[in-house]
Every structure is written in structure tokens, then in C-alpha cells.
Motif scaffolding. Structure first.
Motif, PDB file in Angstrom:
ATOM      1  N   ALA A 148     -49.447  64.370  42.397  1.00  0.00           N
ATOM      2  CA  ALA A 148     -50.443  63.203  42.386  1.00  0.00           C
ATOM      3  C   ALA A 148     -50.874  63.151  40.875  1.00  0.00           C
ATOM      4  O   ALA A 148     -50.989  61.746  40.360  1.00  0.00           O
ATOM      5  N   PHE A 149     -51.083  64.132  40.145  1.00  0.00           N
ATOM      6  CA  PHE A 149     -51.523  64.023  38.806  1.00  0.00           C
ATOM      7  C   PHE A 149     -50.509  63.021  38.035  1.00  0.00           C
ATOM      8  O   PHE A 149     -50.752  62.403  37.231  1.00  0.00           O
ATOM      9  N   VAL A 150     -49.030  63.694  38.127  1.00  0.00           N
ATOM     10  CA  VAL A 150     -48.164  62.904  37.400  1.00  0.00           C
ATOM     11  C   VAL A 150     -48.153  61.636  37.568  1.00  0.00           C
ATOM     12  O   VAL A 150     -47.932  60.505  36.710  1.00  0.00           O
ATOM     13  N   PHE A 151     -48.085  60.919  38.936  1.00  0.00           N
ATOM     14  CA  PHE A 151     -47.980  59.724  39.274  1.00  0.00           C
ATOM     15  C   PHE A 151     -49.263  58.911  38.629  1.00  0.00           C
ATOM     16  O   PHE A 151     -49.226  57.696  38.058  1.00  0.00           O
ATOM     17  N   ILE A 152     -50.595  59.400  38.788  1.00  0.00           N
ATOM     18  CA  ILE A 152     -51.698  58.605  38.233  1.00  0.00           C
ATOM     19  C   ILE A 152     -51.741  58.786  36.595  1.00  0.00           C
ATOM     20  O   ILE A 152     -52.107  57.649  36.102  1.00  0.00           O
ATOM     21  N   PHE A 153     -51.123  59.771  35.936  1.00  0.00           N
ATOM     22  CA  PHE A 153     -50.827  59.706  34.631  1.00  0.00           C
ATOM     23  C   PHE A 153     -50.183  58.851  34.305  1.00  0.00           C
ATOM     24  O   PHE A 153     -50.352  58.050  33.461  1.00  0.00           O
ATOM     25  N   MET A 154     -48.858  58.674  34.745  1.00  0.00           N
ATOM     26  CA  MET A 154     -47.953  57.591  34.619  1.00  0.00           C
ATOM     27  C   MET A 154     -48.549  56.011  34.822  1.00  0.00           C
ATOM     28  O   MET A 154     -48.272  55.010  34.191  1.00  0.00           O
ATOM     29  N   GLY A 155     -49.445  55.960  35.797  1.00  0.00           N
ATOM     30  CA  GLY A 155     -49.959  54.681  36.140  1.00  0.00           C
ATOM     31  C   GLY A 155     -50.903  54.251  35.180  1.00  0.00           C
ATOM     32  O   GLY A 155     -51.024  53.234  34.866  1.00  0.00           O
ATOM     33  N   VAL A 156     -51.511  55.138  34.682  1.00  0.00           N
ATOM     34  CA  VAL A 156     -52.637  54.850  33.665  1.00  0.00           C
ATOM     35  C   VAL A 156     -52.192  54.575  32.391  1.00  0.00           C
ATOM     36  O   VAL A 156     -52.708  53.681  31.615  1.00  0.00           O
ATOM     37  N   THR A 157     -51.361  55.534  32.114  1.00  0.00           N
ATOM     38  CA  THR A 157     -50.848  55.415  30.484  1.00  0.00           C
ATOM     39  C   THR A 157     -49.453  54.451  30.480  1.00  0.00           C
ATOM     40  O   THR A 157     -49.090  54.157  29.407  1.00  0.00           O
ATOM     41  N   LYS A 158     -48.721  54.394  31.485  1.00  0.00           N
ATOM     42  CA  LYS A 158     -47.709  53.085  31.562  1.00  0.00           C
ATOM     43  C   LYS A 158     -46.339  53.966  30.817  1.00  0.00           C
ATOM     44  O   LYS A 158     -45.684  53.152  30.119  1.00  0.00           O
ATOM     45  N   LEU A 159     -46.346  55.313  30.840  1.00  0.00           N
ATOM     46  CA  LEU A 159     -45.231  55.995  30.091  1.00  0.00           C
ATOM     47  C   LEU A 159     -44.214  56.322  31.064  1.00  0.00           C
ATOM     48  O   LEU A 159     -43.171  56.963  30.552  1.00  0.00           O
ATOM     49  N   ALA A 160     -44.135  55.863  32.250  1.00  0.00           N
ATOM     50  CA  ALA A 160     -43.058  56.069  32.909  1.00  0.00           C
ATOM     51  C   ALA A 160     -41.718  55.555  32.684  1.00  0.00           C
ATOM     52  O   ALA A 160     -40.831  56.770  32.568  1.00  0.00           O
ATOM     53  N   ASP A 161     -41.587  54.659  32.015  1.00  0.00           N
ATOM     54  CA  ASP A 161     -40.100  54.331  31.600  1.00  0.00           C
ATOM     55  C   ASP A 161     -39.630  55.304  30.352  1.00  0.00           C
ATOM     56  O   ASP A 161     -38.674  55.792  30.544  1.00  0.00           O
ATOM     57  N   LYS A 162     -40.561  55.537  29.678  1.00  0.00           N
ATOM     58  CA  LYS A 162     -40.062  56.443  28.305  1.00  0.00           C
ATOM     59  C   LYS A 162     -39.851  57.785  28.813  1.00  0.00           C
ATOM     60  O   LYS A 162     -38.723  58.406  28.366  1.00  0.00           O
ATOM     61  N   PHE A 163     -40.593  58.334  29.712  1.00  0.00           N
ATOM     62  CA  PHE A 163     -40.582  59.656  30.218  1.00  0.00           C
ATOM     63  C   PHE A 163     -39.174  59.718  31.087  1.00  0.00           C
ATOM     64  O   PHE A 163     -38.231  60.651  30.760  1.00  0.00           O
ATOM     65  N   VAL A 164     -38.916  58.686  32.034  1.00  0.00           N
ATOM     66  CA  VAL A 164     -37.735  59.044  32.599  1.00  0.00           C
ATOM     67  C   VAL A 164     -36.503  58.557  31.911  1.00  0.00           C
ATOM     68  O   VAL A 164     -35.432  59.455  32.064  1.00  0.00           O
TER      69      VAL A 164
END
Length: 478
Positions: free
Chosen positions: A122-138
Motif C-alpha cells: 500500500a505504501f509503495v502504491f501511494i508513494f508512487m502515486g504521489v511522487t509519479k516516480l513509477a516509470d523511473k523505478f520500474v
């Protein structure tokens, strides 16, 4: 993602709610009856998650049913808050989650372990949603590691299904028949080509898991592998036992997990997000394709919003009713099915969110109807085994596709074995260490002049197009 952005005149009306678009069924969108009917039928497939709660968390059947009702209710948040998809589980991670929690004693300790995993997810989903870092992370995760994660699933699943007392050994015909039929309907070229000519085949393929489950039940009952289904008609609707949930599985009952559990669960949580990220990409693609087919409605898909809603679902479940399959952003099969009908025009479906939401609202109704649940009860164990075995096949297929070179395949194979037998932390350590030592990281490839993953993908795509062109030419000549 701002609620104050200028609205497109072709967009469905909504009530701004921070990053969300709150829509009320019947007010902001109409109920789509075809999707609603499908949801009533296919909603029963959600019940296959009950054995994961009874067998792995050690809770009684009635309590597990109550937890599943809460989980299915959470599905509706996506359509209500502006996410135009049919959400589901993070199914590829299920074998790893079950293996992780099995390392703890059944009871409060194991439930705590499940809570730790789901809170982190849940924390990872919310963190990625707020920061919009999902693309860079994956994108920073090497393809060999993504492949290794997915290739571990078949090993873990088959290992579990070959153990004494498994569904595959106690109901082999029912389990294999359901799994093979599901694979045939999903991936067979014969099925794909003949659906237009054979109506029954088309209907079976459209309803996803339903027919494989029913065929498995029929064969299981006829051969004595499964008990005969019964219809309970005393009470029609099941109300979740919130008091029992609070006293038995909630974080307020078993207690907050210790720090050591969170540390152990962190690698698994990261793996879960890497696998779930593919669903966001798929969602965006499907919505774009649907949008291109019609100019009468503007569809606003926002991956950050989808991350936040998925995180919210996992957070609520972790606190009140921890759920081993976890809360994922997409059920690909049904999202495709709804999108296909949407493309037929406004007469077929007025709005995409209306179709997606109608399906999930009916799903919720299905799992609280006592006659439906009682009828499906004999197949629940086999249904969960079918889901796992089918997912093992899918993971193996996608895992192979991720690997673009012999180096990728070698590292992925080693990592898969480590993940299946030693767990997430050791697997990630082995995967990154091998990639670095063997100069398989993208920055190393560029320095050495070795083809990068992007270049290999371009070469692969070019070859596929040449093969298709040759096949088409051969077909014309014949």
C-alpha cells in the motif's frame, strides 16, 4: 491530476475530490446492463480466494467469506473515483506471498506477516502515486530480474501443487481440466481464429474463468472428486461479520507487525510493485485504444490516480482484512471484454466508466448472495488451484518475453531458482549482483558497445514484422 483542471466538454460529469473524480452511479453514469449481468455470473470467481484465507491464514470459512466481501466491495472504488478499468488481484505475486507467509506460524503471527506485506505494498502504491516516480523505478530494474521474478512463479506453484493434500493431487481431473480449458480459451491460436465461426467458443472465451470453473465442477462431481453443489435458500444476503473480523484478523486484534517483519517483507513488496506496474501500462494502452475508437466521450486515465486507489484498497484491507492475493489495478480479461463492447458505439455502451463500474457493482452483489456462494462452494479449492496453475503458465510466458538475450535468460533462470527456494531478498541480491558482475546493466552495455535492451527489442520487433509479412505473402500465394 489537479481537480481544478479545465474539464473536457465530452467528459462524464464528476465531483472533484482532490486527485479523484467522484462519480455516483445512476447520477453521473448509467448502469450498463450487459456488464452488470456478466458481473453477476463472473462475480462467483472471486470466491476462489476463500481457500487462501482458510488454508494459509487459518481462519474459518464464514469469516473468510466476510473478508472476501470487503475485498470485493473495494473494487468499486476505481469506477467511483475516476479510474476507467476493471480492477483485480496482483495475481502473479500470489505464489510468492503464500510462500512468504508460510514461513510463519499459522495464527496471529502469520496474519501479522500478511499485514506487513500488504501495508508495504500500500505504501509503495501511494508513494508512487504521489511522487509519479513509477516509470523511473520500474525502468531501473533490469529485464533479467523482471524475467527471473516471473519465472519463479511456475516453480513455486508446481512445487506446492505436488505436495500431499494439494488440489492437483486430490482432484486431478477437475483441476487439470479447468486449467487446460482456461489456457486454451486464453491463448490457443485455434480458439482465436475459430471464435468468429463457433458461437459457443466465442461465448466461453468472453466469460473468462467461468466456464473452466463450471466444467471443472461438473467433472469433479461426476468422478467423485468434489462434493455435489447445494443451494442454501434460507437467507438471501450475507452481511459481513464486522465484529468477528475486528476481533480475529484486523490489525487491532493481532497487533501491529514488528519491525523485523517489515524488513523481511520489503523485498517482496518491491517485487509486487514491479509486477503490478505492468498492469498500469496495460490499462493505459487499453483505454487509449478505446478512446481512439470513439469521439463522443473523453476518457481521463491517470496512472497516478490508479496507483493511489490501488494503494488505498491495500491499506484498508491490511488494517481490517488482510488479503493474500493483494489488491491490484487491473483484471485484464474483463477490462478487454468491456472495452471491446465500448468500441461498438454509444448505443452499445454510453460510457466506459459506466461499463467497468457496472461489472464490479454486480460482482459485489454476487458474493453477498447466499444461493450463488453456496452453489460455488465445492469448486472454491479447485478454483484457487486453477488460478495458480494458469498464472504459473502466464508468468512463464511473460518471463520468457522479458529476456532479450542469452545473458538475460541465464540470469533470470538462476534468480528464479533462488527466489523459489530462498525468498525475495536473496533473489534480488543474486539478480542485481549477477547483472553487475556480468556487465548486463544498461549503463554497462552502453559503455561496452553491447546491444541494449531497447536495441534488442527493436531488432526483435523487426524480425516479427518480417515473419508476419512472409506468412501473409505465403497465404496469398496459396
Amino acid at each position: 491530476m489537479s481537480a481544478r483542471r479545465e474539464r473536457n466538454p465530452k467528459e462524464l460529469p464528476y465531483i472533484p475530490l482532490g486527485p479523484f473524480q467522484w462519480r455516483i452511479p445512476g447520477l453521473h453514469f448509467r448502469i450498463e446492463y450487459v456488464e452488470f449481468f456478466q458481473g453477476l455470473i463472473l462475480g462467483a470467481t472471486a470466491l476462489s480466494s476463500i481457500p487462501y484465507l482458510t488454508d494459509y491464514l487459518g481462519i474459518p470459512y464464514e469469516l473468510a467469506w466476510s473478508c472476501v466481501i470487503i475485498e470485493v466491495f473495494m473494487y468499486m472504488l476505481h469506477g467511483w473515483l475516476g479510474d476507467p478499468v476493471v480492477p483485480g488481484w496482483i495475481t502473479p505475486t500470489l505464489p510468492f506471498t503464500l510462500a512468504f507467509i508460510s514461513g510463519f506460524d499459522k495464527g496471529p503471527e502469520r496474519i501479522q506477516a500478511m499485514i506487513a506485506v500488504q501495508l508495504l505494498v500500500a505504501f509503495v502504491f501511494i508513494f508512487m502515486g504521489v511522487t509519479k516516480l513509477a516509470d523511473k523505478f520500474v525502468h531501473s530494474v533490469p529485464t533479467s530480474i523482471k524475467g527471473g521474478i516471473l519465472l519463479a512463479a511456475p516453480i513455486t506453484v508446481i512445487q506446492g501443487q505436488l505436495e500431499k493434500g494439494s488440489q492437483l493431487l486430490t482432484a486431478p481431473v477437475a483441476t487439470l481440466a479447468g486449467t487446460l480449458l482456461l489456457a486454451f480459451l486464453s491463448f490457443s491460436p485455434f480458439c482465436e481464429k475459430k471464435r468468429g465461426k463457433i458461437k459457443l467458443l466465442d461465448i466461453m472465451a468472453k466469460y473468462g474463468n467461468l466456464f473452466p470453473y463450471l466444467i471443472a465442477m461438473l467433472l469433479g462431481v461426476l468422478l467423485g472428486e468434489l462434493a455435489k453443489p447445494t443451494l442454501e435458500l434460507g437467507s438471501i444476503i450475507r452481511i459481513p461479520d464486522f465484529g468477528k473480523i475486528f476481533e480475529t484478523v484486523s490489525i487491532f486484534s493481532v497487533g501491529f507487525p514488528p519491525l523485523s517483519m517489515f524488513i523481511q517483507a520489503m523485498p517482496l513488496a518491491l517485487i509486487c510493485y514491479v509486477l503490478a506496474f505492468g498492469d498500469f501500462v496495460t490499462s493505459e494502452t487499453l483505454v487509449k485504444e478505446a478512446q481512439e475508437s470513439r469521439d463522443d466521450e473523453h476518457i481521463d486515465f491517470n496512472s497516478s490516480r490508479s496507483n493511489l486507489i490501488s494503494g488505498l484498497r491495500n491499506l484498508i484491507l491490511a488494517i481490517f482484512a488482510p488479503f493474500p492475493p493483494l489488491a491490484g489495478p487491473l483484471w485484464v480479461g474483463m477490462t478487454v471484454s468491456v472495452a471491446v463492447r465500448y468500441k461498438e458505439g454509444k448505443k452499445a455502451m454510453k460510457s466506459l466508466i459506466g461499463g467497468m463500474s457496472s461489472f464490479r457493482m454486480a460482482t459485489f452483489l454476487s458474493v453477498i448472495l447466499v444461493p450463488v456462494v453456496s452453489f460455488m462452494k465445492p469448486i472454491m479449492g479447485v478454483g484457487s488451484a486453477i488460478t495458480l496453475l494458469f498464472q504459473a503458465y502466464v508468468c512463464a510466458r511473460i518471463g520468457m518475453e522479458y529476456c532479450k538475450s542469452n545473458m538475460d535468460r541465464s540470469i533470470a533462470g538462476i534468480m528464479a531458482a533462488v527466489l523459489a527456494f530462498k525468498g525475495s531478498a536473496w533473489a534480488l541480491l543474486a539478480g542485481f549482483a549477477l547483472n553487475f558482475l556480468l556487465s548486463n546493466m544498461e549503463f554497462q552495455k552502453k559503455k561496452l558497445g553491447v546491444p541494449t535492451t531497447a536495441e534488442l527489442e527493436a531488432i526483435e520487433k523487426s524480425k516479427e514484422e518480417e515473419i508476419k509479412a512472409l506468412a501473409a505473402q505465403k497465404y496469398i500465394e496459396n
